[in-house]
Structures are given as C-alpha cells and as structure tokens.
Design a protein around this motif. Structure first.
Motif, mmCIF file in Angstrom:
data_model
loop_
_atom_site.group_PDB
_atom_site.id
_atom_site.type_symbol
_atom_site.label_atom_id
_atom_site.label_comp_id
_atom_site.label_asym_id
_atom_site.label_seq_id
_atom_site.Cartn_x
_atom_site.Cartn_y
_atom_site.Cartn_z
ATOM 1 N N UNK A 3 0.875 -1.157 0.000
ATOM 2 C CA UNK A 3 0.000 0.000 0.000
ATOM 3 C C UNK A 3 0.920 1.217 0.000
ATOM 4 N N UNK A 64 10.731 3.547 15.164
ATOM 5 C CA UNK A 64 9.440 3.097 15.696
ATOM 6 C C UNK A 64 8.288 3.954 15.194
ATOM 7 N N UNK B 3 -2.441 -3.110 3.786
ATOM 8 C CA UNK B 3 -3.225 -1.878 3.730
ATOM 9 C C UNK B 3 -3.050 -1.144 5.047
ATOM 10 N N UNK B 4 -2.818 0.135 4.946
ATOM 11 C CA UNK B 4 -2.587 0.939 6.143
ATOM 12 C C UNK B 4 -3.705 1.969 6.248
ATOM 13 N N UNK B 6 -5.664 4.947 8.324
ATOM 14 C CA UNK B 6 -5.433 5.941 9.377
ATOM 15 C C UNK B 6 -6.633 6.878 9.430
ATOM 16 N N UNK B 26 -0.724 2.231 17.404
ATOM 17 C CA UNK B 26 -0.710 3.603 17.934
ATOM 18 C C UNK B 26 0.747 4.062 18.012
ATOM 19 N N UNK B 27 1.389 3.898 19.168
ATOM 20 C CA UNK B 27 2.781 4.344 19.288
ATOM 21 C C UNK B 27 3.760 3.446 18.562
ATOM 22 N N UNK B 28 3.356 2.215 18.287
ATOM 23 C CA UNK B 28 4.180 1.238 17.545
ATOM 24 C C UNK B 28 5.450 0.850 18.286
ATOM 25 N N UNK B 29 5.524 1.159 19.580
ATOM 26 C CA UNK B 29 6.755 0.843 20.322
ATOM 27 C C UNK B 29 6.838 -0.636 20.677
ATOM 28 N N UNK B 40 5.282 -2.050 8.727
ATOM 29 C CA UNK B 40 4.269 -2.857 9.396
ATOM 30 C C UNK B 40 3.510 -3.597 8.302
ATOM 31 N N UNK B 46 -4.245 2.411 12.120
ATOM 32 C CA UNK B 46 -3.506 3.394 12.925
ATOM 33 C C UNK B 46 -4.530 4.343 13.537
ATOM 34 N N UNK B 48 -3.934 6.895 15.588
ATOM 35 C CA UNK B 48 -3.373 8.127 16.151
ATOM 36 C C UNK B 48 -3.909 9.399 15.504
#
Lengths: 916, 281
Positions: A3, A64, B3-4, B6, B26-29, B40, B46, B48
């Motif tokens: 994507x 990150x 697919x992302x 947001x 969210x923070x992806x940490x 990802x 997402x 956020x």
C-alpha cells in the motif's frame, strides 16, 4: 503487495512529497528516500536511540515511527540542527568517539536544551537515558551537554610544531561525527546495488540440505540471486590466525552454531526486503549441541572439528619455579573459582557494507578493525589474488574486537563477484548479535600463597575458555591468559594453564583484553582474600607485590618502564578517603551498605610473541601537500589523531599540516589490526620513524641543523633555522611511484622473543598498567549495586593526547561495569538490546582519571598502549567492593541483583564487619 | 495485501474493524520491535489520527484516559496524588523517546506481565472501554488482561479509553520499579501502592505487583490487613511468605522466581514507607 501513499514531509524546514508505504519506518524513509543518512539505525527496536529525531521538537525513535504519522509534522534530524554550539561542545569534550550514537545523542540533547537551556545533570541524564553509547562511558557527553552554552569554540589552538605530543587536541576526524556526515558501513549505497540477505541457522548444531533453490528463486516477483557454499570459488575456510582456518563463509553441509549463514539471497532492495525467508528451501536435521565446556570435554563427546580431539583448540601454559611446592609451604593461602558469561560487544553499528567492481578489482567498503586481514582472507575465500581485492574501510561505529573478524566481507564479495553488480548488506541487530564473536565465557580456579609479610610466594591458575564453534581468537586468549594471570605482580612460583575449548556456542573471539579481564576477575578477588587472610590493607598488599623496574615477569622477561607502583601510589589517598567515607556511611544501620574495592592490571601491547609490524608512509607532493598514509583503523579510539600527532612532532610540522590518507588497502601500507592496544605503540612508532626519516632527508637536502623548522608552502618547502632560510622548489624534484617528491616509509615490528614450552620468553615489548578504586553502594535487601565513583590510575607511558586517553579510560570502565553487573549473552535468548543490557547514562559513576606517565623505553615518545588495560580492573574492583560492603563473594558474572542477594545471604560474615 | 488505514474518526475506525482482522497501531513501540521488516505488514489500523482518542478528561464520575494518550501526555497532565504512581510509571516506560510515542492502551493491549503501566492502573481500579461497530462495553482491567500477551479483546473490538472511577482518585500513591539498569529496562518486579488515610488511619489501600505473575496482580488480602493501621505501621504488615504465596513469579534471564517474590515484598514495604514519609509525591 504494498500500500503506497503520497505523503508530505517537512524535514529540517524543507518540504518533500514522497510516495512510500505509510507503515514504513521513518528511519528508512529518511535514509533511503531522502538520503538523510545522519539518522543512524542501531536496533530497529527503540532500544538504542541512535535514530532519535525530533517531531514537533519532541524526541522519538525514527525506527518506531510509521511515516504516515508524521506526514505534515515538523521533523528535525541531525542535518537540521540549527545551533552549532552543541556540536562544538561535543568536539571540545571528546563526546564523540566512534560517532555512531552521536546524532541520536545530539538530537536528544537538543530537545532538552530547547526546553531548558541550562539543565542540571539529572535532567541531562534523563534526556539522554534513551540513547546508548558503547564507547565513551557517557561522561564526556553529559559534560558537553552541560557546557553547550559555552563559548562555542571547538578547542584550543593547534599546538606549535613539536608540541603536538602531549596536547589534548580534539580528534582530527571529529567534525564529520558531530555534523552527522560521517559515512558508516550502511551509509554508502552504490547505484544499482543488490541488497543481500543471509539465510541463517536456527540451530546450534544441524546438518542441512537445500531443496529446489532455482524454483524458489523463480517464484519471487523479480530476479533473485541465490548463492551457497557451492558458489564459493576459493577456499571456504577462514580464521584470524592462518594455522587455525576452520570457519566457512557459508556453511557447506552442517552448521556448528546458531546464526551461521548457509545461503545468500540478493536482488533489488524492495524485492529482497519483502521476501519471506521463512519458506527458503532448506531442510535442517538438528543434532544434539555441545552447549558448554563440560559437555564438550566429556570423554566420548562428538568432535565439533574432526581433527580437534576432545574439542580442544589449544592450550596455553606459563610455568616458573615450583608453584605446588611453594603453595604447600605458604603460611597464608587462598583459593577461589569464578565463572563468567558470554559478553557481546554491542557496538551501536551493526555490521554493514557494500561491494563493487573496479575493473578487475573487487572493492569492499565495510566497517572493520583490520583492513589488510579482511583483504587477504576475503581474497582467499573468493579465489582471488590479494591485489584483486581492495578494502576501503567505512567509518566504523565501534568494534572492541569483534570487527577484527570477517563478517559480511566475503558475502558481499561473493555476490558482486558472481553477479558483476554492486551489492550491499546491513546486518539486523539480531543477526549481528547471533552471528558475530563474543567474549569467551570462562570457568576458572586459582590458588595463591603469601608469606606473613604479605609477599606473594606462589600462584596456580587454571581456566577453561569456551571458544565456541570456530577458532577466531581462541588461540590468542589461551596464550595470553597464562601470561597475564599473575597480574602485575612478582610471583616466583607460578603455574597457569588456559584451554580454548570448542562448543556449539557463538564464536568467542577478541573482546578488549583477550581473556585477561576474565582472569583478572579471579586473580584480583583472590588477592583480596590473601590480603584479608594476612591482615594487610588491600592496597598495601598490592604495593608490596607490584612489579618494579628490572623485575622479571612470570615469563622470565625483565621489565622496564613499569608503572604499576606509581598507579597504586596515586590511588593511596583516594583509597584512604573512600574507606573513611564508606565507614562513615555504614555507621548508620540500613539496607544500603557502602563498599570500596581495588584491583590492578597489566597488559602486553601487540601480538603475543609474534611479529605484528606497522608501516607508515609520509610524503610531499610537487604541489606541497603533505600526506600521511595512516593505516591504523580508527574505530573511535583516536588513531587518526594520535598517529598524526606523533608524526607531526617527528617531522616538525603542525599537526593540521597533514592530509590523512587511508586506511585503504589500495592506498595505505599495512598498519596491522586495531587490536591488542597496539596502534599507539606500534603504528605510532612507525609514524615516529617515518616522520623522522622524512625530516632527516629534508634537512640533508638543505644542510640545515637539527633544530631547523620545516614549513610546507604551496609548491615549496621552507626550511629555516635561526640564521638562514631555504626554500626547496618541489616542482623541480623527481616524482616517485606514489606521486611524492619527498617521502619516507618506515616499518616497525616490536622486539619479542618466542615463548618456550614453559611459557618463558619475552612475549611483548611494551606493557601498560593500571589500577582502579571502586566505591559502591549495595542495596542488601534487593541485591542491587550502584557504583558511585571509580578512581582510575593508568600508566599510559607518555600520554600522546591526554583527553583521548581519558576517553578510553571512561569507555573501558563502562564496559567493565557492564561485564561486572549486567551483561550476559545467552544464545537465542538475548539477541537484542533490551534483553541484553549494557550500561546507560544513568548507570555510570563519577570517574576520576589519573594519567600516570612512566615513559617506556621502547614506545614512541615513551608511549604505551592503553585501549585494553582501561577495562581490566573495573569488574574485579567492583566485586571486591561488593565483598567489602557485604561480605558477599560473587563467583558468577554478571552480578545480577538476584545473584548478589543470594551471595549476601550465603556470606559468612556480617555486613560492615570486614577488614579494610 | 498490505493496507494501512489511518482514519480520523472513531466511527470510521470501528467500521474498518467490523469483519476485518486488523492490527491496531498507535505508538508502535511494541509492534515495530516485533518485526525485522521496515514496514508494518498486513492490514493496519492506525488510531493516532483520531483526536477523540487522545487526552485525559475529568468528569463527575472520574477520569477518562483516551486510548492513544501517550505516557508523556500523562506526565504533563494535572492529576491528583492518587495518580502519582501512574506518572512515576510513565517516567519509567523505556525512555523519553518511548514515552513520547507509546500509549496507555498499547501498554495494556500488549499484555506483558512486566508492563509498567498496569500495576498503577490496577491500583486505580481502572476499567477498559471497548468499542466495536455494534456497541461499547466495559471490563475491569483485571478482567481484560487474561494471561501472558492475552486479553479479552474480541474480534472487531478496540480499546477506546481507560476509565478511573472518582472514588479511586483518593489517597497518595507510589510506584517502584526494579531493573538491572537505570533507563530502558524491563522490570524484574514493580509495585504500585495507593493508600487512603485521611485521618491518620488507613481507610483503604490498593496494592498491585507487576512482573511476578502472568498478569500483574492486586494483593487484596494484604490490602484488607492494612485497613485501620497507622501509615507508619504499613511496611511491617508486609509478610514475605504471604506475598510469595500470592504471586507466581517465573525464573528467567532477569532474575529467579524466589528473588522476584522477595523483591516484590521489599518494594511494597518501601513504597508503603515512602507514603508514610510523605515522600510519595
């Protein structure tokens, strides 16, 4: 399928419209799409902070951050740092050594300073706590941030000709490090480079067979090259020591360790990045691994290498007098055992590099500590004559011994040689940790005896060092340890043996000290036992026994320039004050107990009784440019600066007169490897000889006296003394094959004598010495240890650059502290920087460095090596302090809280009631 | 296919979640460290960009912390002393870089036994608000966390907020974390303690321990024993054997089980002692 979205990024004030997968790491977009390689990637997991950037002024890890989240936001990278004051302070304080963490540190600090221009130390530590540094020990970085509002100057002026040696000039290669423009292994991507990834073993021991590789490759949506050992044209065996070549670049039929590479895939980056290597057609047949030395030494254990009986790689021995007899007679004796763990180098830069063809020559640009060894070994593996391989070292983001060994050089070379195309490879953190060398785990026992006056009479030492799957530097460790296990003391009756034993663990190689730090942990804690048993102050005990000029070592070598006595003398007052402070603090009850420990060390500089020459060339072009071919790889320790300082004084020019050339195997004579604390001593001596020879040639040409001054001018050289001045018109002189009209090239190989069957001989020409006092606080209920202060006295001979020397001391202490308290590599379980812990800024004590300058008769201007002895005393000093505080004897490193608590509970003595 | 998504509204997010297995980010940490890839992968949601999910609101019934509220947001928020332990935990989450990105809902959804945020939230009697396209439900945090890396989240559901009831905003609190180094460290053990003692006698106490059981635990028996005591007497009420009996620690690379239990008891004594000393703030 991906994507891909159009995104609007504002980086350092500049707008960029890019197409990228929205879930891509910001670090990858910055580096790959925008070419902003100042942002470094050390772990891809938020554990190291090297990739710290500012989003709207707040620090985050770019690795990150999905790029979609910062579309439209204000992004600041090191390239966009507005104020030069912070960078100038970093240079001034020596806050950048290798430079790989520097951009992350700068960004974290910049965010703090924007909010709080005059922060205090705790605020600085909180701000920097998320960025790991493996070189500096953090002290210089904190000092730089506290001083960022300073005068903005980079440093003192360049010293006058002849005054460079002894001057604390900032590193000559520092500007690029603080600007974020230094080019490390991953920062150079040749046009059209194929991306290379390795298929690695998940098993510690297994046979394997490939399925249909061609079919697997053909199934990919694009051209994928697959290469295996069958594609290797040369001898698929290497080792750092030729006699022990046993490690394949790609395994052939079986693997001997986790992480061993068996195949490579290469192709266009997006394609290779997206490949699922989980379905690569390789079938593993796991075999029972030999996990430790005990299993490997059992009668009937399988042989990891068919010709090495009992899995014994090599045994080292040093013997003098009658140790057993003297131990029987000694009125005071002590015995102890210590076990240490695998320790990971944990440089913040994982291995990375690129390769390309230059006509018939294969060029490889990668991080390294040993360019010429890389060249010769890669050439052999690839079936090329050495002159058809060129190693162009990248800036190297820390090494500490592990980057002496080949890693990705033959892999890159194979891909480029087979495909004719440029290639590049970047190890992931996991891959770096799983596949590269470690510090040897050691299982050691020792006994020692003294007379009632505290004079050592005898010592017996025995150690098994787990050398892992391949030889690497195992032979060096096994030979070095018995030579050094006496510590810097007179021991008339001595018998030490060390064995390097193969297991199916990671390859144990070189790590700052080559086994000596492990041996010192046992020897220095054992000598505390002796001092306590003899009722003698622990520092005094060491002074009584310290080697003096003219004494013979356990190898029978007569020693001169011995500085251990002065190191111990310098610590006498700090020691007394520390003991008094601890006693005062311990006067009140509570869980917190203070303790003070001392440990000493010595370290032979250079190869052990083997040749290891360096050659330095210095030349002047017809245009009047002065070039120093400096082949000593600078991995942050400062060779580029120190060697230039030595050569400048020898030649009689200002240190900034040189253009530095190399290290590059096509341009620079061999200066050997950056290991064994040898560069300042050996390459320094070659630089001294080359500078002196060039000076002598120039003076002869002009008939000037010894005190004449030499000044390079455009096209000419001005030579003057008090009475006259002459210009040499350089354009009129013949040009040599290297393009110089005046030049000198000199080699130096330290004089050593081979060790006989009892380890008697002269293994090193120069030794460095050191001793440290550790002041600690133990939380006796939780077993946690806080190191409060370390006072470190190190005899470096003439300190060529005192500031750089102190930087080495602080960095060595950080690694020693980590080894003592937290570092334990467990294969397959700690392949990352959150399960494998190294000290953060908040774990470091105050460090007081004392440089002892007992000049060496052999070293250049009296200098000695120092890179390694700065680390050795730290761990035993901390352990001795824990014992002083609590009575607890730690027999297993690292001293994690649960081990310390268990040792306290097992301790016979009551806390607080110990001899000083 | 990757697919992302947001979305900017919760409604859109829930519509996307309906019927599709999405990874909520969210923070992806935690998400990024779990993959060697540079992106990802798969279908990502997402959250956020949904403004309504970020921030802390105080209402008559208590406090509502939006799912995407970061640890830095919590540190900057004006909250009563009962939340001090949550702020102290926020300060110990990874590093400043992690605190700027990591979110409170991410911390509980990741469901690590060593999650720094969970013990204080347990000691605040936090509830988790879960939303899907068919409605909203609430679960006590202790019911939401069902095991190591396991939660009661159903397909199509996401966490939208953490709620702290008004009554739990009372008292003083303290969080202590034990690790083998200062920054960037995973807990060996952690404790969160909240004590309500308005007139020199404990009227209520909430104690939670992290990294010593599959899911951080409240120590209800000990809480009851503390009631009625003077604050100065609280540390002495912590009994090692009872604590060890309540917990089920494991031995791992960071510490052994027996150590963890003993350390938890010691940390509880110290946290309670700090509260008695008024040093909890």
């Amino acid at each position: 399928m991906k994507d891909v979205q159009f995104l609007h990024l504002v980086v350092n004030g500049a707008a960029h419209d890019i197409a990228a997968p929205p879930g891509r790491r910001l670090s990858a977009v910055l580096r790959d799409d925008l070419g902003l390689t100042g942002t470094k990637v050390g772990c891809d997991a938020g554990d190291c902070g090297a990739c710290t950037v500012l989003i709207g002024g707040e620090p985050v890890c770019a690795c990150l951050t999905p790029v979609a989240q910062v579309s439209g936001a204000r992004i600041t990278t090191v390239e966009g740092l507005a104020d030069g004051g912070l960078q100038a302070a970093f240079l001034r304080h020596g806050a950048a050594q290798c430079g790989i963490c520097t951009p992350g540190m700068l960004m974290a600090a910049a965010a703090l300073l924007a909010r709080d221009p005059r922060p205090d130390r705790p605020a600085v530590e909180d701000a920097l706590g998320g960025v790991l540094c493996r070189c500096t020990g953090y002290g210089a970085i904190v000092a730089a941030v506290l001083d960022a509002g300073g005068d903005g100057s980079t440093a003192a002026p360049v010293p006058a000709p002849g005054a460079a040696v002894g001057a604390s000039i900032p590193r000559l290669d520092g500007q690029a490090k603080v600007a974020g423009t230094e080019r490390f292994g991953a920062d150079h991507v040749p046009d059209g480079a194929l991306l290379v990834r390795a298929i690695r073993s998940p098993h510690a021991s297994a046979r394997f067979a490939f399925g249909d590789l061609a079919r697997w490759a053909a199934a990919a949506p694009g051209r994928v090259h697959v290469l295996t050992a069958a594609d290797i044209p040369g001898e698929n065996r290497f080792s750092t020591i030729p006699a022990f070549r046993d490690q394949p670049a790609l395994a052939e039929t079986h693997v001997r360790m986790r992480g061993e590479a068996v195949a490579l895939v290469a192709g266009p980056a997006p394609l290779i990045e997206a490949l699922d290597l989980g379905d690569f057609p390789v079938e593993w047949t796991p075999e029972a691994p030999l996990e430790d030395v005990a299993a490997a030494r059992l009668a009937g254990a399988a042989r990891i290498h068919s010709r090495r009986e009992g899995n014994l790689l090599i045994e080292g021995k040093v013997r003098c007098g009658d140790a057993e007899g003297a131990l029987k007679d000694a009125p005071v004796t002590a015995a102890a055992a210590v076990e240490t763990s695998y320790v990971e180098h944990a440089y913040i830069e994982p291995e990375a590099g690129a390769a390309w063809m230059e006509g018939a020559v294969l060029a490889i640009r990668a991080c390294t500590q040993a360019p010429m060894m890389d060249r010769d070994d890669t050439a052999r593996v690839l079936g090329l004559p050495p002159e058809r391989v060129r190693i162009v070292p990248a800036a190297t983001g820390g090494g500490f011994g592990s980057k002496l060994d080949l890693s990705l050089q033959p892999l890159l070379g194979l891909v480029t040689l087979r495909t004719g195309q440029p290639s590049r490879m970047v190890y992931s953190r996991r891959e770096s940790m799983a596949s590269t060398t470690k510090r040897h785990p050691a299982k050691m026992t020792a006994r020692a005896g003294a007379d009632r006056a505290g004079r050592l009479t005898a010592m017996r030492f025995d150690g098994d060092f787990d050398t892992g799957a391949y030889s690497s530097w195992g032979p060096t460790v096994a030979v070095r340890v018995p030579v050094h296990a006496s510590g810097p003391y007179r021991v008339a009756n001595y018998h030490a043996e060390a064995r390097a034993v193969h297991t199916n663990g990671p390859v144990s190689g070189a790590f700052r000290g080559f086994g000596v730090p492990q041996a010192a942990v046992l020897q220095e804690t054992l000598f505390d036992d002796l001092a306590l048993a003899a009722g003698i102050d622990r520092l005094e005990f060491r002074r009584i026994n310290a080697l003096r000029d003219g004494d013979r070592s356990v190898c029978g070598q007569q020693l001169f320039g011995v500085g251990i006595g002065q190191c111990l003398d310098a610590l006498a007052e700090p020691w007394a004050v520390a003991l008094r402070d601890a006693a005062q603090a311990n006067a009140k009850d509570g869980a917190l107990r203070r303790g003070v420990g001392i440990a000493a060390c010595w370290y032979g500089c250079g190869n052990t009784a083997l040749p290891n020459p360096s050659t330095v060339r210095v030349g002047i072009t017809p245009a009047g440019r002065l070039r120093l071919h400096q082949g000593a790889m600078d991995i942050g320790q400062g060779a580029n600066t120190v060697i230039a300082q030595i050569c400048a004084d020898a030649l009689g020019v200002p240190v900034d007169a040189f253009e530095l050339v190399g290290p590059d195997t096509a341009l620079t004579p061999d200066c050997g490897k950056t290991s064994a604390s040898r560069q300042t001593f050996i390459t320094g001596k070659a630089a001294l000889l080359a500078g002196s020879a060039l000076r002598a040639g120039i003076l002869a040409l002009t008939n000037m006296g010894e005190d004449a001054r030499i000044a390079p001018l455009p096209g000419a050289l001005r030579v003057s003394d008090g009475r006259q001045s002459r210009d040499i018109a350089l354009g009129e002189l013949p040009v040599d094959a290297n393009g110089y009209v005046l030049a000198a090239e000199e080699s130096y190989d330290p004089p050593t004598a081979a060790l006989d069957e009892n380890g008697q001989g002269s293994p090193y020409a120069v030794y460095g010495y050191g001793a440290q006092v550790a002041e600690i606080q133990v939380d006796t209920r939780l077993g946690t240890v806080k190191v409060r202060r370390i006072t470190a006295a190190h005899d470096v001979g003439r300190a060529i650059n005192p500031a750089l020397a102190k930087g080495q001391i602080e960095g060595g202490i950080a690694q020693g502290l980590g080894m003592a308290l937290m570092e334990e590599y467990l294969p397959g379980r700690t392949d990352n920087l959150h399960d494998y812990l190294i000290p953060t800024v908040g774990d470091m004590p105050e460090i007081r460095s004392i440089l002892i300058e007992k000049t060496d008769p052999e070293g250049p201007y009296g200098a000695k090596g120092l890179g390694e002895h700065v680390l050795i005393p730290t761990a035993p000093a901390i352990l001795n302090a824990i014992r002083h505080a609590t009575g607890a004897r730690i027999g297993r490193l690292p001293a994690l809280p649960h081990r310390v608590r268990a040792a306290i509970r097992a301790a016979p003595e009551r806390p607080g009631g110990h001899a000083p | 296919m990757d697919v992302y998504h947001r979305p900017e509204t919760l409604q859109d997010a829930l519509a996307l979640l309906n019927g599709t297995a999405l990874t909520v980010a969210a923070g992806c940490t935690d998400l990024f460290p779990a993959t060697p890839a540079q992106e990802l992968a798969g279908q990502v949601l997402d959250i956020t960009a949904i403004a309504a999910l970020r921030g802390i609101d105080e209402g008559a019934d208590g406090w509502r912390l939006g799912a995407a509220t970061t640890w830095s947001d919590i540190l900057r928020a004006s909250l009563p002393p009962a939340f001090d332990m949550l702020k102290q935990a926020a300060r110990e989450v990874g590093s400043v870089q992690i605190q700027n990105a990591g979110t409170i809902a991410g911390n509980i959804c990741n469901a690590s036994p060593a999650a720094d945020g969970v013990p204080p939230l347990l000691a605040l009697d936090a509830a988790v608000e879960l939303a899907s396209s068919t409605g909203t439900r609430r679960l006590a945090l202790c019911d939401f966390l069902t095991g190591v890396r396991q939660t009661a989240l159903r397909p199509g559901e996401m966490v939208t907020a953490i709620e702290v009831p008004r009554a739990s905003g009372a008292g003083c609190s303290r969080f202590l974390k034990l690790g083998a180094r200062k920054y960037l460290v995973i807990s060996i053990a952690s404790v969160a303690v909240r004590v309500v003692a308005p007139a020199g006698r404990v009227e209520g106490a909430a104690l939670a321990v992290g990294a010593c059981s599959p899911v951080p635990l409240r120590l209800t028996a000990l809480e009851q024993r503390l009631c009625g005591r003077a604050p100065d007497d609280l540390p002495d009420a912590v009994d090692d054997a009872a604590i060890a009996g309540a917990l089920s620690p494991i031995s791992d690379i960071r510490a052994d089980a027996a150590y963890r239990a003993a350390a938890a008891a010691e940390l509880l004594r110290r946290a309670l002692g700090d509260i008695a000393d008024g040093a909890a703030g």
